[in-house]
Design a protein around this motif. Structure first.
Motif, PDB file in Angstrom:
ATOM      1  N   THR B  50     -29.258 -59.247  96.168  1.00 27.93           N
ATOM      2  CA  THR B  50     -28.916 -58.558  94.931  1.00 27.93           C
ATOM      3  C   THR B  50     -27.478 -58.909  94.589  1.00 27.93           C
ATOM      4  O   THR B  50     -26.590 -58.700  95.407  1.00 27.93           O
ATOM      5  N   PRO B  52     -23.762 -58.582  92.851  1.00 30.15           N
ATOM      6  CA  PRO B  52     -22.974 -57.416  92.455  1.00 30.15           C
ATOM      7  C   PRO B  52     -23.255 -57.105  90.988  1.00 30.15           C
ATOM      8  O   PRO B  52     -23.555 -58.016  90.209  1.00 30.15           O
ATOM      9  N   ARG B  53     -23.173 -55.868  90.625  1.00 27.96           N
ATOM     10  CA  ARG B  53     -23.434 -55.511  89.229  1.00 27.96           C
ATOM     11  C   ARG B  53     -22.333 -56.037  88.335  1.00 27.96           C
ATOM     12  O   ARG B  53     -21.259 -56.433  88.801  1.00 27.96           O
ATOM     13  N   SER B  66     -15.547 -51.964  88.230  1.00 26.19           N
ATOM     14  CA  SER B  66     -15.564 -53.125  89.118  1.00 26.19           C
ATOM     15  C   SER B  66     -16.388 -52.776  90.348  1.00 26.19           C
ATOM     16  O   SER B  66     -16.969 -51.696  90.440  1.00 26.19           O
ATOM     17  N   ASN B  67     -16.451 -53.689  91.273  1.00 29.80           N
ATOM     18  CA  ASN B  67     -17.184 -53.438  92.514  1.00 29.80           C
ATOM     19  C   ASN B  67     -16.213 -53.435  93.676  1.00 29.80           C
ATOM     20  O   ASN B  67     -15.307 -54.247  93.739  1.00 29.80           O
ATOM     21  N   LYS B  68     -16.417 -52.493  94.550  1.00 25.70           N
ATOM     22  CA  LYS B  68     -15.509 -52.377  95.680  1.00 25.70           C
ATOM     23  C   LYS B  68     -16.314 -52.557  96.969  1.00 25.70           C
ATOM     24  O   LYS B  68     -17.445 -52.116  97.061  1.00 25.70           O
ATOM     25  N   THR B  69     -15.718 -53.225  97.907  1.00 22.53           N
ATOM     26  CA  THR B  69     -16.395 -53.450  99.172  1.00 22.53           C
ATOM     27  C   THR B  69     -16.478 -52.165  99.978  1.00 22.53           C
ATOM     28  O   THR B  69     -15.521 -51.400 100.005  1.00 22.53           O
ATOM     29  N   SER B 160     -20.989 -54.325 102.259  1.00 15.02           N
ATOM     30  CA  SER B 160     -21.799 -54.197 101.056  1.00 15.02           C
ATOM     31  C   SER B 160     -20.851 -53.898  99.892  1.00 15.02           C
ATOM     32  O   SER B 160     -19.635 -53.874 100.074  1.00 15.02           O
ATOM     33  N   SER B 161     -21.405 -53.672  98.700  1.00 16.65           N
ATOM     34  CA  SER B 161     -20.482 -53.404  97.598  1.00 16.65           C
ATOM     35  C   SER B 161     -20.940 -52.210  96.776  1.00 16.65           C
ATOM     36  O   SER B 161     -22.118 -51.874  96.742  1.00 16.65           O
ATOM     37  N   ARG B 163     -19.799 -49.429  93.253  1.00 12.38           N
ATOM     38  CA  ARG B 163     -19.034 -49.334  92.012  1.00 12.38           C
ATOM     39  C   ARG B 163     -17.662 -48.725  92.243  1.00 12.38           C
ATOM     40  O   ARG B 163     -17.472 -47.855  93.098  1.00 12.38           O
ATOM     41  N   ARG B 211     -27.701 -55.359  86.204  1.00 11.57           N
ATOM     42  CA  ARG B 211     -28.122 -55.632  87.581  1.00 11.57           C
ATOM     43  C   ARG B 211     -28.126 -57.124  87.899  1.00 11.57           C
ATOM     44  O   ARG B 211     -28.104 -57.505  89.058  1.00 11.57           O
ATOM     45  N   GLN B 242     -25.043 -62.991  89.069  1.00 14.39           N
ATOM     46  CA  GLN B 242     -24.416 -61.774  88.575  1.00 14.39           C
ATOM     47  C   GLN B 242     -24.423 -61.827  87.052  1.00 14.39           C
ATOM     48  O   GLN B 242     -24.302 -62.902  86.460  1.00 14.39           O
TER      49      GLN B 242
END
Lengths: 467, 624
Positions: B50, B52-53, B66-69, B160-161, B163, B211, B242
């Protein structure tokens, strides 16, 4: 000069060719299945393929030695050879067990399995003793000796325990059959004990045709086992559950009745009475056999019963008890027509390790997966050719010692081939025995090679001796 | 030889077995597919990757989502070796019992499998498989745990990541993600247990874009379930894609400022760029920090509180709160009146308070003055003329025709219907028509006098703040609008097609001039109702609304409403502000808030310090 000529000139080259082919295919399969990128050389002795190359080298060296020795010594020293392998089989029982069996003699990976060499020893002594017997006048002694030769190592092997090799030793029964050994000397006195005159045969069909009988027995036993858990309900008696075994008896009776009428038709008037008698005895024996099989199967402990049901395909447990066979069949079946290509085995590669022992007992799996049906067809063809060629060689021997030995070799190879490949295609239960010339392992490689070279040597000197 | 024939028995056995084996192999390897499928199931795993969004930017390119680990603490039971439960629970900060319970919960969570053949029920849980022991640990948490994991065999961390919202604003716009439900998994193959789906806001609306596209990797796994490598060198693999970055029309600084202004108040602000329909800000107060609803752990912790809060921070007020518009409604009434020809821009009506009340002011001599002074009797007269056009002799029948004409005009302003914006939870408000009143009073049982409250934006009329801001945009545009929307562009695609369609109202652009003139006076002229909306150097056009409201029969403090746009010529921002139960009129609270927003947006700073301070200090409604 003459000696030199006979060394190479009368060698059976087709057999040598098949032997070399199988050896090459085998080691390349070991190389493929056990390949590690860090050790790419096939001569890297830290790896299984390197060791296998070494074993091949040792085997070929032993083969040369065999060729340099006059073939007379096998006949002359048959008993010492046999006794020494028996001694090894006794010694091995005092060794520490490896994987639950006391099969290994020696230290670590350099050990040998005496059971592998016992096959050669037994084959030689069997050839020696059968060839010196007068089979036209068989006695209790001949039967007992012939069978004792086979049963002694079998008993010792069972103590290890090594079920696979144990089963392989029954292959010698076929040799006895071929030579015309009859169990009549034992069966007839036993029958005499029964005070029914009609049973006092001069000769019994069972005593001499024990191999066909063996197949009938196996067939009846398997059928009984398959039907044992079933029940039959008849429309006449609703609600009544009849054990499947009664159905079995019913069909046996029907079969014997039909056989009786057939025999009546064929036999002369004088023998018609005998026909009825044979039919009744046949039914009686079959009924006793199936009753015993049925009764003991029902009385077996749960896990033993489950085990048999698994082998017969009555029960499925692909991720549990049937793990090995299931994985092996997946590997073979996934090969397709042309296979996945050399070194591309997935299910049976040592890296994934889905198929256990894929470099030894299950080496057929990676081969079948990589080469597909084209490969397996060739392999089956090569083994069949080798075995038939050995029978051909056996039949051209003037010496019965040579013939018996050759038949023993053919039968041993046939057993290994049938069981080893059969267990990957659900034709045989999973019994751990190696695929000759293919499987990784020093003992089997050396013993099969010696067996083969002795045969080639005997064959090359077939003109020299007469016995 | 005596037994020559036996040679043939043996030979036939050999040949028979050879043929049998060849046929069986041919069947297994070539004809039957069972074992090929079995092999795939055993050794090949299809791993879905999947992506990252989508990353979300505001109109100025500031990152708003953004996406955070984050990290999962994984465990493989087979590899666990004499776990020191006490030390382990100390390390992760749990009690020993909690650790034990977690093991049980993992096994239970996998469910059981009933083997029909053996009649045994076995757990789906597999000792050699990896399961998350703790999900969603932050970098700080894992950095405390990870160094000691080597003492606990069988445990390891996995990346993983999740939001992340750099600005703690716009939760009502952006929405949140939560774990997919079983029906969602059944409906869409994209989702797998443990996956996330947009639950509200644009995360939900644009789920299929946000997604991205899943990648598929075929890998070869070992009997121990370890990855051995890619299947056939990745021949069948596809790469996860992405979604391209999403740009919003939102001005995150304006949004943030709006949320600051509405602190300690209940209400909303909606700001739209009139010439594009892009929503610049949409404040719903009370609000919450979107970072509170990131990941299962936080959702489990924070969601119930937000849900139970009596001020309903999860409720999207600007979209779903239906308010009576009050006097802001008079702008549209003027426009309809002029278009219908029942008044001209110069029509005057006396402020006689016989039918409706009014505050003290001189009578309006034209539309502009009526707007400026928000004269109730004036609009009573105007709407009466719209509804009672004398087309039928019966005043009941006449009102039916008139009301339906009026309702049609209203719909052309995007009222009484759902604005098809790109967010879920939008409500339609209410513009009553004859059907509505027939149901209420009965056919021919109502006439203008029955429904007169609608003329001044009270009674049955209901509008959402979004609709009201859109009305401001329409007036700013002199008669048309683009459907308000958030997403300016997905990658370089531009907005959705339907947001580029111009909707024209049924009112001719010429009629807007006098209304706008009036709106300017509201702010700029002596006697205007929203003098507090004045900003130095910017011509703000506005209209106040003071909305009377009741709970049952009990009168509640008035809502303070204001709509505006600025500058008057070439408008850049249109806005609606609603402050619930503020007590004062539209000019008291809503107007200054709107002007601060306008000033912030147009000049980038706020110089009206006094005005700002008054708003920031206010706690509304004033507690008794």
């Amino acid at each position: 000069m003459r000696q030199n000529q006979s060394l190479t000139g009368s060698i059976d080259w087709p057999l040598v060719l098949v032997y070399v082919l199988l050896l090459t295919m085998g080691v390349s399969t070991v190389y493929s299945v056990a390949y590690t990128p860090e050790h790419p050389s096939i001569f890297d002795f830290s790896q299984k393929y390197g060791k296998q190359m070494m074993w091949i080298g040792v085997s070929l060296f032993l083969g040369c030695c065999v060729f340099l020795i006059n073939s007379d010594i096998y006949r002359k020293f048959a008993l010492p050879i046999y006794l020494s392998v028996i001694a090894l089989l006794v010694v091995v029982l005092f060794m520490p067990p490896v994987n639950g069996a006391r099969a290994w003699l020696g230290i670590g990976s350099m050990g040998i399995q005496p059971a592998e060499f016992a096959k050669i020893g037994t084959a030689i002594i069997l050839a020696r003793s059968l060839s010196s017997m007068n089979l036209n006048q068989q006695s209790v002694k001949t039967v007992v000796i012939a069978n004792a030769i086979i049963l002694l190592p079998m008993a010792l092997i069972l103590l290890q325990p090594d079920a696979g090799t144990f089963v392989v030793f029954t292959s010698f029964l076929f040799v006895l059959y071929r030579e015309g050994l009859s169990y009549d000397p034992i069966i007839r006195p036993l029958l005499r004990l029964i005070p029914i005159r009609a049973l006092h045969f001069k000769q019994t069909w069972i005593g001499s045709h024990f191999i066909p009988i063996l197949f009938v027995v196996i067939f009846l036993s398997i059928t009984t086992l398959l039907i044992s858990n079933e029940t039959i309900t008849l429309r006449m008696f609703p609600g009544e559950e009849i054990p499947g075994y009664w159905g079995m008896l019913f069909f046996l009776a029907l079969f014997c009745l039909a056989a009786y009428f057939c025999m009546r038709f064929v036999f002369s008037k004088r023998d018609r009475k005998r026909a009825l008698f044979i039919a009744i005895i046949g039914f009686f024996l079959a009924a006793v056999l199936t009753s015993i099989v049925n009764y003991s199967f029902q009385k077996l402990a749960g896990h033993q019963k489950e085990r048999i049901e698994l082998v017969l395909g009555l029960r499925h447990d692909p991720d549990g008890d049937d793990y090995n066979r299931n994985r092996a069949m997946a590997a073979v079946g996934s090969g397709g027509m042309f296979g996945k290509g050399y070194q591309n085995a997935i299910v049976s590669s040592l890296k994934t390790n889905h198929v256990p022992e894929s470099e030894t007992d299950f080496i057929f799996c990676p081969y079948a997966e990589e080469w597909g049906f084209m490969g397996t067809f060739v392999l089956v063809g090569l083994y069949l050719f080798m075995i038939l060629r050995i029978v051909f060689i056996a039949e051209r021997q003037k010496s019965s010692f040579n013939r018996i030995y050759a038949y023993a070799v053919a039968m041993i190879l046939f057993y290994h081939f049938t069981i080893n490949i059969g267990m990957s295609i659900e034709f045989a239960p999973v019994i751990g025995i190696p695929l000759p010339f293919f499987s990784y392992g020093g003992s089997s490689m050396m013993s099969f090679s010696i067996m083969m070279f002795v045969l080639l040597k005997l064959d090359s000197q077939r003109g020299d001796v007469l016995n | 030889m005596k037994f020559e024939g036996r040679k043939y028995v043996i030979l036939s056995i050999f040949i028979l077995i050879g043929i049998l084996y060849a046929f069986k192999l041919f069947y297994m390897q070539v004809i039957d597919d069972t074992w090929k499928l079995r092999a795939q199931k055993i050794a090949e795993k299809r791993r879905e990757i999947t992506p990252p969004r989508a990353i979300v930017f505001d109109r100025d390119g500031k990152k708003v989502v953004s996406n955070k680990t984050y990290y999962n603490l994984m465990m493989v039971e087979k590899n666990i070796d004499h776990l020191d439960t006490l030390a382990f629970s100390k390390l992760i900060g749990w009690t020993v019992q909690e650790v034990k319970d977690r093991f049980i919960a993992i096994v239970k969570g996998e469910g059981t499998y009933y083997n029909r053949h053996s009649g045994k029920t076995t757990s789906n849980y597999q000792k050699r498989r990896a399961y998350p022991f703790i999900k969603e640990l932050s970098a700080e948490e894992i950095s405390r745990i990870a160094p000691h994991l080597e003492n606990f065999k069988g445990f390891y961390e996995e990346v993983s990541s999740m939001r992340h919202y750099p600005y703690a604003n716009g939760a009502n716009i952006l929405g949140y993600l939560s774990e997919v439900t079983q029906p969602e998994i059944d409906n869409d193959k994209f989702y797998k247990p443990g996956g996330r789906i947009g639950r509200s806001g644009i995360e939900r609306y644009y789920e299929s874009q946000f997604r991205g596209e899943k990648g598929v990797k075929y890998i070869v796994t070992s009997a121990m379930n370890n990855t051995i490598g890619s299947f056939e060198d990745g021949k069948y693999d596809t790469i996860a894609k992405q979604s391209p970055p999403i740009q919003l029309g939102l001005d995150v600084l304006l949004q943030s400022y709006g949320e600051k202004l509405l602190k300690n108040k209940k209400g909303c602000i909606v700001a739209i760029e009139p010439n594009s329909g892009e929503i610049l800000a949409m404040v719903s107060s009370p609000n919450y920090d979107p970072n509170l609803l990131v990941g299962n752990r936080k959702i489990r912790k924070n969601y119930p509180g937000l849900l139970k809060n009596k001020d309903k921070p999860l409720f999207p007020r600007p979209l779903a709160s239906e308010y009576m518009p009050g006097s802001t409604f008079k702008l549209i009434q003027s426009l309809i009146g002029m278009q219908e020809g029942v008044i001209t821009k110069n029509s005057g009506f006396p402020c006689n308070k016989s039918m409706v009340g009014c505050h003290d002011h001189p009578s309006a001599r034209n539309v502009a003055e009526a707007v400026k002074m928000s004269c109730n009797p004036y609009y009573y007269a105007v709407v009466r003329r719209i509804i009672e056009q004398g087309k039928k002799s019966s005043s009941f029948k006449d009102a039916e025709i008139g009301l339906n004409v009026w309702a049609k005009y209203m719909r052309s302003f995007g009222l009484g219907k759902r604005l098809n914006a790109d967010i879920t939870g939008i409500r339609s408000g209410l513009i009553p028509d004859s059907k509505y009143y027939d149901k209420w009073y009965g056919h021919n049982k109502w006439k203008f006098s029955t429904i007169r409250s609608i003329s001044i934006g009270q009674g049955e009329v209901q509008l959402t703040p979004l609709q009201l801001a859109n009305v401001a945009a329409i007036i700013a545009n002199r008669g048309w609008y683009y459907t308000p929307h958030f997403v300016k562009s997905i990658g370089d695609q531009g907005p959705l097609e339907r947001f580029t369609v111009k909707h024209k109202t049924m009112v001719d652009p010429v009629h807007f001039t006098s209304v706008i003139e009036g709106m300017k006076s509201v702010v700029h002229d002596q006697g205007g109702t929203a003098r507090k909306a004045y900003i130095d150097g910017i011509t703000v056009c506005g209209k106040t609304g003071t909305v009377e409201n009741y709970i049952g029969k009990i009168k509640q403090p008035n809502h303070s409403a204001f709509i505006a746009f600025a500058p008057m010529n070439n408008p850049k921002i249109s806005i609606s502000v609603f402050i619930e139960n503020a007590g004062g009129g539209g000019g008291t609270w809503a107007a200054p808030i709107a002007s601060l927003m306008i000033e912030h947006y147009l000049t980038g700073e706020v110089k009206s310090i006094e005005k700002e301070k008054r708003i920031l200090d206010a706690r509304l409604p004033i507690s008794k």
